[in-house]
Scaffold this active site. Structure first.
Site, PDB file in Angstrom:
ATOM      1  N   LYS A  61      32.858  57.529  -9.369  1.00 14.62           N
ATOM      2  CA  LYS A  61      32.170  58.537  -8.549  1.00 14.62           C
ATOM      3  C   LYS A  61      33.138  59.110  -7.515  1.00 14.62           C
ATOM      4  O   LYS A  61      34.209  58.528  -7.270  1.00 14.62           O
ATOM      5  CB  LYS A  61      30.967  57.882  -7.855  1.00 14.62           C
ATOM      6  CG  LYS A  61      31.336  56.797  -6.850  1.00 14.62           C
ATOM      7  CD  LYS A  61      30.121  56.013  -6.397  1.00 14.62           C
ATOM      8  CE  LYS A  61      30.523  54.930  -5.402  1.00 14.62           C
ATOM      9  NZ  LYS A  61      29.404  54.005  -5.106  1.00 14.62           N
ATOM     10  N   ARG A 163      17.992  51.394  -0.165  1.00 12.61           N
ATOM     11  CA  ARG A 163      18.636  52.690  -0.386  1.00 12.61           C
ATOM     12  C   ARG A 163      17.952  53.387  -1.548  1.00 12.61           C
ATOM     13  O   ARG A 163      17.359  54.434  -1.417  1.00 12.61           O
ATOM     14  CB  ARG A 163      20.129  52.493  -0.646  1.00 12.61           C
ATOM     15  CG  ARG A 163      20.877  53.779  -0.936  1.00 12.61           C
ATOM     16  CD  ARG A 163      22.379  53.580  -1.001  1.00 12.61           C
ATOM     17  NE  ARG A 163      22.844  52.830  -2.161  1.00 12.61           N
ATOM     18  CZ  ARG A 163      24.124  52.692  -2.495  1.00 12.61           C
ATOM     19  NH1 ARG A 163      25.064  53.268  -1.757  1.00 12.61           N
ATOM     20  NH2 ARG A 163      24.488  51.992  -3.546  1.00 12.61           N
ATOM     21  N   TYR A 316      47.726  72.062  19.544  1.00 16.01           N
ATOM     22  CA  TYR A 316      46.592  72.537  20.343  1.00 16.01           C
ATOM     23  C   TYR A 316      46.356  71.676  21.580  1.00 16.01           C
ATOM     24  O   TYR A 316      46.406  70.451  21.508  1.00 16.01           O
ATOM     25  CB  TYR A 316      45.318  72.526  19.493  1.00 16.01           C
ATOM     26  CG  TYR A 316      45.323  73.563  18.396  1.00 16.01           C
ATOM     27  CD1 TYR A 316      45.363  74.923  18.709  1.00 16.01           C
ATOM     28  CD2 TYR A 316      45.293  73.185  17.057  1.00 16.01           C
ATOM     29  CE1 TYR A 316      45.364  75.882  17.703  1.00 16.01           C
ATOM     30  CE2 TYR A 316      45.288  74.134  16.047  1.00 16.01           C
ATOM     31  CZ  TYR A 316      45.322  75.479  16.378  1.00 16.01           C
ATOM     32  OH  TYR A 316      45.332  76.421  15.394  1.00 16.01           O
ATOM     33  N   MET A 364      44.441  72.043  10.977  1.00 14.53           N
ATOM     34  CA  MET A 364      43.674  72.114   9.734  1.00 14.53           C
ATOM     35  C   MET A 364      44.574  71.910   8.507  1.00 14.53           C
ATOM     36  O   MET A 364      44.236  71.167   7.590  1.00 14.53           O
ATOM     37  CB  MET A 364      42.958  73.463   9.621  1.00 14.53           C
ATOM     38  CG  MET A 364      42.073  73.583   8.394  1.00 14.53           C
ATOM     39  SD  MET A 364      41.284  75.179   8.226  1.00 14.53           S
ATOM     40  CE  MET A 364      40.085  75.122   9.549  1.00 14.53           C
TER      41      MET A 364
END
Ligand SMILES: *Cc1c(COP(=O)(O)O)cnc(C)c1O
Length: 424
Positions: A61, A163, A316, A364
């Site tokens: 997964k 769950r 930044y 980023m």
């Protein structure tokens, strides 16, 4: 033999260039290397721990825990994993295109409304526990005119995760929801109960009572299944922690045998070479975990360097101020690639075999390293974000401990735009 063309592209890549699988273009120098031989070694080791009487469901997964579904799913299927486990129909469709038709694919997350047709079309086996799951599948089966008992499903029992799964009876009289669900597997139904499963919540806590509680709830539930006249082929429970710890395997083998089912384990993280942290430490579980080898290395390159004078600030909001003339190396990796912003000013990456601290805030798409103390750093130098360089290693726990998470999240956070290549 079943390798997808995408994988061939990855294999053909020269070590100097990064391939964009979609366009076959070279692109930014940030990539992940996947070691086929380590994945195979880990798989074989876990297979051995599982024992001959059990089957393996390799959990792939979340893009194979960030390692690349296209790269990892066919390796695990061809190595002999009877089942692959994913958590969406989309992933299931992808896995189907990479793996031999005989590979069984389990959608661990339960079918959502409208997914029945796609599940059937792509031969994906659903995990079920809600009555609407069965409605959805029965409707899809009716549309295709399926024979009775021809659509295999796996029933999840909630023994303590709270769950997913039908609640286990807390005692023998309290099994209404489970009984109602079991009644739907009558001989005329298109559905066949092929597997029964549960998920353990604290297999890494070796002295916890939670396994015993979950195990006895599972035992009660299986008695209900048997009382309903139903049999099933697979009983599955136990992820990486259960397999590595080993102590709960004998009672699980007994339980499967009692119900005439084959036991199956569902390791995820351990396949990729990381392991849960067991408590208490220093047990055979830790020795078992130490045999695993990390499959993934995450790398980038220095794309530019500069020297700033004392007093200048970096990135930044000026959270890094140079206390001396400082040489910076710019990297093409940022938080959009999965390099957590909380690593800013608190972590170091490897360049020229040495640790270089991250200077200022991770951006980023980029970040900067302070390489003042590492002679000769230049554009093009390879930087290791996760993995080995020279005599040093950065492992997933180092990242996780710095940002307050676990290796599972560090690995699955590696962005989709970071290219995954098989290296051996
Ligand atoms: C993710 C998952 C696993 C694998 O867990 P690991 O701790 O990564 O081995 C097994 N079973 C289920 C139901 C899961 O959701």
């Amino acid at each position: 033999m079943f390798a997808d063309s995408k994988i061939e592209v990855v294999q053909k890549v020269s070590s100097e260039f990064i391939y964009d699988e979609a366009s076959n273009m070279c692109t930014r120098p940030t990539w992940v290397e996947i070691s086929r031989s380590r994945l195979l070694d880990n798989y074989r080791y876990l297979r051995e721990l599982a024992g001959d009487s059990a089957d393996m469901l390799a959990v792939v997964k979340a893009n194979a825990y960030g390692h690349g579904l296209a790269q990892c799913a066919p390796i695990l299927a061809n190595a002999g994993a009877a089942w692959l486990g994913i958590t969406s129909v989309e992933e299931g469709v992808e896995v189907r295109s990479y793996c031999p038709p005989s590979t069984r694919v389990l959608v661990l997350s339960g079918p959502w409304q409208g997914e029945g047709d796609a599940l059937l079309e792509h031969d994906l086996t659903p995990v079920v526990w809600e009555p609407f799951h069965l409605d959805e599948l029965e409707a899809a089966a009716a549309k295709r005119g399926l024979e009775p008992q021809s659509l295999a499903v796996h029933l999840e029992i909630d023994t303590g995760m709270a769950r997913q799964g039908v609640p286990a009876p807390f005692d023998r009289d309290d099994s209404c929801e489970l009984r109602n669900l079991l009644a739907r597997f009558h001989p005329g139904s298109p559905l066949r109960l092929e597997g029964v499963m549960t998920h353990f919540s604290a297999a890494d806590e070796l002295d916890s009572a939670s396994f015993q509680r979950q195990f006895s709830r599972l035992a009660h539930s299986l008695e209900c299944v048997a009382a309903g006249g139903l049999t099933f082929q697979w009983l599955h429970a136990g992820a990486s922690a259960t397999l590595l710890a080993g102590k709960d395997l004998p009672p699980m083998r007994e339980m499967a045998k009692k119900h005439g089912a084959r036991l199956m384990f569902r390791p995820g993280l351990a396949l990729y070479g990381d392991a849960p942290r067991f408590a208490p430490q220093g047990t055979p579980a830790d020795e078992s975990a130490a045999i695993l080898k990390p499959v993934l290395a995450w790398k980038t390159r220095v794309i530019s360097t500069r020297v700033i004078p004392q007093g200048e600030t970096v990135s930044y909001n000026a959270t890094f101020r140079a206390e001396r003339a400082t040489k910076l190396a710019l990297l093409d990796a940022g938080y959009a690639d999965g390099l957590d912003r909380r690593l800013s000013n608190r972590f170091a990456l490897l360049v020229r075999g040495e640790f270089a601290p991250i200077a200022g805030r991770v951006c980023m798409d980029q970040c900067m390293l302070d390489v003042t103390d590492i002679p000769g750093v230049a554009s093009g130098d390879e930087v290791v974000i996760l993995g080995e360089q020279g005599t040093h290693t950065i492992d997933a726990y180092m990242h996780a401990d710095c940002t307050g998470t676990i290796p599972w999240e560090v690995l699955t956070d590696i962005g989709h735009r970071v290219h995954r290549r098989l290296v051996d």
